[in-house]
Motif scaffolding. Structure first.
Motif, PDB file in Angstrom:
ATOM      1  N   GLU A 145       1.042  -0.997   0.064  1.00  0.00           N
ATOM      2  CA  GLU A 145       0.191  -0.054   0.079  1.00  0.00           C
ATOM      3  C   GLU A 145       0.674   1.489   0.077  1.00  0.00           C
ATOM      4  OE1 GLU A 145      -3.949   1.214   2.680  1.00  0.00           O
ATOM      5  OE2 GLU A 145      -2.904  -0.540   2.795  1.00  0.00           O
ATOM      6  N   ASN A 146       0.184   2.612  -0.932  1.00  0.00           N
ATOM      7  CA  ASN A 146       1.286   3.349  -0.842  1.00  0.00           C
ATOM      8  C   ASN A 146       2.941   3.762  -1.230  1.00  0.00           C
ATOM      9  OD1 ASN A 146      -0.664   4.964   0.095  1.00  0.00           O
ATOM     10  ND2 ASN A 146      -0.324   4.167   2.448  1.00  0.00           N
ATOM     11  N   ALA A 147       2.485   2.717  -2.276  1.00  0.00           N
ATOM     12  CA  ALA A 147       3.892   2.199  -2.134  1.00  0.00           C
ATOM     13  C   ALA A 147       4.965   3.488  -2.782  1.00  0.00           C
ATOM     14  CB  ALA A 147       4.145   0.396  -3.184  1.00  0.00           C
ATOM     15  N   ALA A 148       3.668   3.989  -3.880  1.00  0.00           N
ATOM     16  CA  ALA A 148       4.915   5.050  -5.984  1.00  0.00           C
ATOM     17  C   ALA A 148       4.807   5.938  -4.203  1.00  0.00           C
ATOM     18  CB  ALA A 148       4.116   4.921  -6.569  1.00  0.00           C
ATOM     19  N   GLU A 149       3.785   6.257  -3.209  1.00  0.00           N
ATOM     20  CA  GLU A 149       4.242   7.793  -2.630  1.00  0.00           C
ATOM     21  C   GLU A 149       5.554   7.550  -1.528  1.00  0.00           C
ATOM     22  OE1 GLU A 149       1.291   5.672  -2.967  1.00  0.00           O
ATOM     23  OE2 GLU A 149      -0.556   6.624  -3.258  1.00  0.00           O
ATOM     24  N   GLU A 150       5.433   5.862  -1.234  1.00  0.00           N
ATOM     25  CA  GLU A 150       6.299   6.614  -0.277  1.00  0.00           C
ATOM     26  C   GLU A 150       7.440   6.712  -0.553  1.00  0.00           C
ATOM     27  OE1 GLU A 150       5.810   3.263   2.993  1.00  0.00           O
ATOM     28  OE2 GLU A 150       7.546   2.608   1.265  1.00  0.00           O
ATOM     29  N   LEU A 151       7.903   5.892  -2.098  1.00  0.00           N
ATOM     30  CA  LEU A 151       9.358   6.730  -2.368  1.00  0.00           C
ATOM     31  C   LEU A 151       9.725   7.767  -3.216  1.00  0.00           C
ATOM     32  CD1 LEU A 151      12.202   5.553  -4.009  1.00  0.00           C
ATOM     33  CD2 LEU A 151      11.024   4.411  -5.358  1.00  0.00           C
ATOM     34  N   ARG A 152       7.954   8.323  -3.508  1.00  0.00           N
ATOM     35  CA  ARG A 152       8.362   9.372  -3.924  1.00  0.00           C
ATOM     36  C   ARG A 152       8.519  10.670  -2.582  1.00  0.00           C
ATOM     37  NH1 ARG A 152       3.913   8.166  -6.962  1.00  0.00           N
ATOM     38  NH2 ARG A 152       2.294   9.222  -5.736  1.00  0.00           N
ATOM     39  N   ASP A 153       7.928  10.138  -1.629  1.00  0.00           N
ATOM     40  CA  ASP A 153       7.778  11.142   0.370  1.00  0.00           C
ATOM     41  C   ASP A 153       9.743  10.905  -0.031  1.00  0.00           C
ATOM     42  OD1 ASP A 153       5.468  11.693   0.442  1.00  0.00           O
ATOM     43  OD2 ASP A 153       5.400  10.441   1.830  1.00  0.00           O
ATOM     44  N   VAL A 154      10.448   9.986  -0.501  1.00  0.00           N
ATOM     45  CA  VAL A 154      11.932  10.198   0.616  1.00  0.00           C
ATOM     46  C   VAL A 154      12.417  10.787  -1.122  1.00  0.00           C
ATOM     47  CG1 VAL A 154      14.140   7.838   0.036  1.00  0.00           C
ATOM     48  CG2 VAL A 154      11.135   7.787   1.585  1.00  0.00           C
ATOM     49  N   VAL A 155      12.788  10.521  -2.198  1.00  0.00           N
ATOM     50  CA  VAL A 155      13.229  11.606  -2.808  1.00  0.00           C
ATOM     51  C   VAL A 155      12.481  12.342  -3.141  1.00  0.00           C
ATOM     52  CG1 VAL A 155      13.301  11.258  -5.415  1.00  0.00           C
ATOM     53  CG2 VAL A 155      13.271   9.147  -4.330  1.00  0.00           C
ATOM     54  N   TYR A 156      11.621  13.286  -3.165  1.00  0.00           N
ATOM     55  CA  TYR A 156      11.387  14.567  -2.657  1.00  0.00           C
ATOM     56  C   TYR A 156      11.369  15.444  -1.774  1.00  0.00           C
ATOM     57  CZ  TYR A 156       9.630  13.580  -7.987  1.00  0.00           C
ATOM     58  OH  TYR A 156       9.420  13.073  -8.775  1.00  0.00           O
ATOM     59  N   GLU A 157      11.520  14.277  -0.737  1.00  0.00           N
ATOM     60  CA  GLU A 157      12.326  15.146   0.073  1.00  0.00           C
ATOM     61  C   GLU A 157      13.905  15.364   0.278  1.00  0.00           C
ATOM     62  OE1 GLU A 157      11.407  16.719   3.185  1.00  0.00           O
ATOM     63  OE2 GLU A 157      13.507  16.578   4.614  1.00  0.00           O
ATOM     64  N   LEU A 158      14.794  14.452  -0.141  1.00  0.00           N
ATOM     65  CA  LEU A 158      15.846  14.988  -0.179  1.00  0.00           C
ATOM     66  C   LEU A 158      16.269  15.348  -1.343  1.00  0.00           C
ATOM     67  CD1 LEU A 158      16.364  11.246  -0.083  1.00  0.00           C
ATOM     68  CD2 LEU A 158      16.865  12.922   1.700  1.00  0.00           C
ATOM     69  N   ILE A 159      15.859  15.835  -2.551  1.00  0.00           N
ATOM     70  CA  ILE A 159      16.152  16.749  -3.150  1.00  0.00           C
ATOM     71  C   ILE A 159      15.594  18.091  -3.326  1.00  0.00           C
ATOM     72  CG2 ILE A 159      16.486  14.560  -4.672  1.00  0.00           C
ATOM     73  CD1 ILE A 159      14.312  15.626  -6.302  1.00  0.00           C
ATOM     74  N   GLY A 160      15.099  18.323  -2.245  1.00  0.00           N
ATOM     75  CA  GLY A 160      14.222  19.810  -2.767  1.00  0.00           C
ATOM     76  C   GLY A 160      13.097  19.940  -3.437  1.00  0.00           C
ATOM     77  N   LYS A 161      14.041  20.434  -4.672  1.00  0.00           N
ATOM     78  CA  LYS A 161      13.258  21.660  -5.744  1.00  0.00           C
ATOM     79  C   LYS A 161      14.028  21.347  -6.674  1.00  0.00           C
ATOM     80  CE  LYS A 161      10.714  25.993  -3.896  1.00  0.00           C
ATOM     81  NZ  LYS A 161      10.327  25.279  -2.713  1.00  0.00           N
ATOM     82  N   LEU A 162      15.241  20.656  -6.469  1.00  0.00           N
ATOM     83  CA  LEU A 162      16.145  20.169  -7.960  1.00  0.00           C
ATOM     84  C   LEU A 162      15.226  19.098  -8.476  1.00  0.00           C
ATOM     85  CD1 LEU A 162      19.342  18.704  -5.669  1.00  0.00           C
ATOM     86  CD2 LEU A 162      18.705  20.905  -7.237  1.00  0.00           C
TER      87      LEU A 162
END
Ligand SMILES: [Zn+2]
Length: 397
Positions: A145-162
């Motif tokens: 459940e929420n697999a896509a959201e979870e990975l996106r959460d990680v990646v976009y938190e780490l890269i910020g606005k890049l």
């Protein structure tokens, strides 16, 4: 849950243990340890199964209700868990996103690593791990459940606005699995020449036209702030496997192309030959482009870090190795191992190439006469008759 006696059980981070390992057609490396580890682990098997059940249950029910918080990732080595992943800081703006895997799947499901490199202008993600969006039949992975959201959460938190670009090292289902999480964004998906791009369709039902093919050696990813990721082709594990070089930070991401600490497995003479060829090019490239001091400090990150602890080859009398990444010596040794096999050097006393045979852990191929070839830290597992064939020698009984 364990639908097959060859399935295995694994715990992580200090507790890696494998009870039953099977042949792994994709990154096939470790599975010859099957019997040995089974023999030394029988008493904790039940405990591990219980841990596995708990882990799998936890993983499947974990939901990303709270946003990913990277604030604890201050210095290299710091890590934080989030849902299916454990995120490690491995450099300034450089991260390993580890999927610790499950005990219930197989192959890539036993754990895989992705990497994320941030520059001043752009971020590059290397690989997309296992498919937890739809699951993956081949590796017996269930959707989460929420697999896509979870990975996106990680990646976009780490890269910020890049802005983000994604480069897939090779199109095996444990490395391109979460492409679906980024399909609706502006992300470019890169893959090196030589890979079978149709694979992403059959594995994950994703249109191969999302992939932009680049030529290894020519393509670089300039992320800004002098952070330039170079690419090189290292075939053998797959036909177009890319490895990534971040020279300024002395980082090499070999993923599955160059094995793990346990070494590399080949199932054909041709794959051994092209590996030896490309491995030599890699050694030459590093020798030419890195000063001695730089190459001695090289950190080599692989696609299945958890296998490194068994480096370089397992024996019941050996202790596991406390290791997070490989090094320049490993890169040279594995190259020497491959070249040595082609030259029949295991038959030459004092050559440095040892044929470790007749060991219980080589039986994972299912037939007799398999070989583990060891050259210091570099290990290659290959059927003995193929080693003879590769060396152009007649195999005697
Ligand atoms: Zn893999």
């Amino acid at each position: 849950m364990f639908n097959n006696k060859r399935d295995h059980i694994k715990t992580h981070a200090g507790g890696a243990a494998i009870v039953e390992l099977s042949r792994i057609p994709l990154f096939s490396n470790l599975y010859h340890y099957k019997k040995t580890i089974k023999n030394i682990m029988p008493r904790i098997t039940t405990a591990l199964i219980m841990c596995g059940v708990l882990f799998a249950t936890f993983s499947c029910t974990q939901q990303s209700e709270t946003p990913f918080d990277s604030s604890s990732l201050v210095k290299p080595g710091d890590h934080v868990k989030y849902g299916s992943y454990v995120v490690y800081k491995i450099g300034e703006g450089i991260y390993k996103i580890n999927d610790p895997g499950t005990t219930t799947g197989r192959y890539g499901a036993w754990g895989v690593d992705m990497y994320l490199i941030c520059g001043e202008d752009k971020a590059l993600m290397i690989d997309l791990g296992n498919n937890y969006i739809d699951g993956c039949e081949q590796d017996l992975i269930e959707p989460r459940e929420n697999a896509a959201e979870e990975l996106r959460d990680v990646v976009y938190e780490l890269i910020g606005k890049l802005p983000l670009e994604i480069a897939i090292s090779h199109l095996h289902p444990d490395h391109d699995g979460m492409a679906g999480a980024f399909l609706d964004s502006e992300v470019t998906f890169w893959v090196g020449e030589g890979e079978n791009i149709a694979a992403i369709q059959s594995q994950h039902n994703i249109d191969p036209s999302i992939l932009t093919v680049f030529t290894q050696g020519e393509k670089t990813f300039d992320l800004g702030g002098e952070r330039i990721v170079e690419t090189l082709l290292v075939r053998g594990h797959s036909n177009g496997h890319t490895i990534f070089i971040l020279k300024k930070d002395l980082l090499l991401f070999t993923i599955d192309a160059y094995g793990n600490g346990v070494g590399q497995t080949f199932r054909s003479v041709e794959s051994l030959k092209i590996f030896a060829e490309d491995a030599q090019k890699l050694v030459d490239y590093i020798s030419a482009n890195f000063s001695p001091y730089e190459r001695y400090g090289l950190r080599v990150y692989v696609g299945h870090t958890w296998l490194n602890v068994y480096s370089p080859y397992y024996s019941p009398n050996k202790e596991k190795v406390d290791i997070g990444y490989l090094d320049w010596r490993y890169v040279q040794n594995l190259c020497s191992c491959a070249k040595g096999i082609l030259e029949g050097k295991w038959l030459v006393e004092g050559s440095g190439l040892l044929h470790v045979g007749n060991m219980s852990q080589v039986d994972w191929w299912g037939t007799a006469g398999q070989a583990i070839m060891v050259y210091d830290l570099g290990t290659i597992v290959i059927p003995l008759e193929l080693a003879f064939e590769a060396a152009g020698l007649e195999m005697s009984d």
